[in-house]
Design an enzyme around this catalytic site. Structure first.
Site, short mmCIF file in Angstrom:
data_model
loop_
_atom_site.label_atom_id
_atom_site.label_comp_id
_atom_site.label_asym_id
_atom_site.label_seq_id
_atom_site.Cartn_x
_atom_site.Cartn_y
_atom_site.Cartn_z
CG HIS A 65 70.85 0.94 89.80
ND1 HIS A 65 72.06 1.53 90.08
CD2 HIS A 65 71.09 -0.38 89.73
CE1 HIS A 65 72.99 0.60 90.15
NE2 HIS A 65 72.44 -0.58 89.95
CG ASP A 118 72.13 4.95 90.70
OD1 ASP A 118 71.13 4.60 91.35
OD2 ASP A 118 72.90 4.15 90.12
CB SER A 210 74.76 -1.81 91.85
OG SER A 210 75.09 -1.54 90.54
N1 ARG Z 1 74.89 -1.87 87.76
C1 ARG Z 1 75.65 -2.85 88.45
C2 ARG Z 1 74.86 -3.49 89.57
O1 ARG Z 1 73.66 -3.36 89.57
C3 ARG Z 1 76.99 -2.36 88.89
C4 ARG Z 1 77.75 -1.90 87.74
C5 ARG Z 1 79.11 -1.46 88.04
N2 ARG Z 1 79.83 -1.74 86.85
C6 ARG Z 1 81.04 -1.35 86.60
N3 ARG Z 1 81.59 -1.77 85.50
N4 ARG Z 1 81.69 -0.52 87.40
O2 ARG Z 1 75.39 -4.24 90.36
#
Ligand code: ARG
Length: 249
Positions: A65, A118, A210
């Site tokens: 992503h 992912d 992420s």
């Molecule tokens: N989707 C997020 C990013 O693009 C990271 C999410 C991780 N979140 C969590 N609560 N562990 O950076």
């Protein structure tokens, strides 16, 4: 009336400063020791968008992503040209521009974070003379056993709505049982994902983390994928279960 306005303004400013203070980064974490294989992914302007892990001198494991341009209305994918890999330093304020990327492999089945797969691998234009992190073995189940302490690293937000951290932070979180995770996370796929966190919350990855590493006993076992908010009670962090993808990495 006047003093009241001033007082509430001071209180509001104090609240903003407190919420942005990087005292607990990642969320609920601490400053990471030197970790040369933990890399930051930035755009061509040096703006952080994700993390990653150097698994070979010219290979970075990250999240699929992370390859989508977050602000692009069209939902376009990033191109190798638009990515820099900042490695070998924990402090992004003094970092030199990152290494260039020659190629991107994104898991072909990836649709969105809630459906798994992912994972992506970047091939660097030049190998980096840095220590790498070993990948988990395909048959390693012990690293995903409930209660196993995992370390998660990143430059992401230190609380929901806070700023990303200029310095690398880490947090330790226990792996959650798949059955517990399935109750908390809609569409949880035990073959593709693993959850970690405390039932009461308080420690977690957050936006900007992420793609970054989840490590157990010195091996890269997971990739920061998603979560509802950050460090909320009953909302574990969801990570890509790398053992399942080992043959493709
Ligand atoms: N989707 C997020 C990013 O693009 C990271 C999410 C991780 N979140 C969590 N609560 N562990 O950076």
């Amino acid at each position: 009336m006047r003093t009241r306005t001033t007082a509430s303004l001071v209180a509001a400013i104090a609240a903003v400063i407190a919420s942005a203070a990087p005292a607990h980064a990642i969320v609920g974490g601490t400053e990471a020791p030197a970790t040369p294989w933990a890399v930051a992914l930035t755009d061509a302007n040096g703006q952080l968008f994700c993390g990653g892990a150097l698994v070979a001198p010219d290979k970075v494991v990250t999240a699929a992503h992370c390859m989508a341009e977050r602000l692009a209305i069209t939902g376009r994918d990033r191109t190798p040209d638009g990515i820099r890999v900042v490695a070998g330093t924990g402090d992004l304020r003094t970092a030199r521009p990152g290494a260039r990327v020659a190629g991107i492999w994104k898991h072909p089945d990836f649709k969105d974070v809630s459906k798994g797969d992912d994972v992506a691998v970047l091939t660097l234009a030049e190998p980096l003379p840095l220590r790498t992190v070993p990948l988990v073995d395909a048959d390693d189940t012990a690293s995903y056993a409930p209660g196993v302490e995992a370390t998660v690293l990143g430059w992401g937000r230190t609380a929901e709505g806070a700023n990303p951290s200029p310095t690398l932070r880490q947090v330790r979180v226990p792996v959650e049982a798949d059955a517990d995770c399935a109750r908390a996370v809609t569409g949880f796929r035990p073959d593709a994902m693993v959850c970690a966190g405390y039932p009461e919350g308080g420690r977690d990855a957050c936006e900007g983390d992420s793609g970054g590493p989840m490590v157990v006993r010195g091996r890269l076992v997971g990739v920061v994928s998603y979560g509802k908010g950050c460090a909320r009670p009953g909302e574990p962090g969801v990570y890509t279960r790398l053992a399942s993808y080992r043959s493709r990495l």
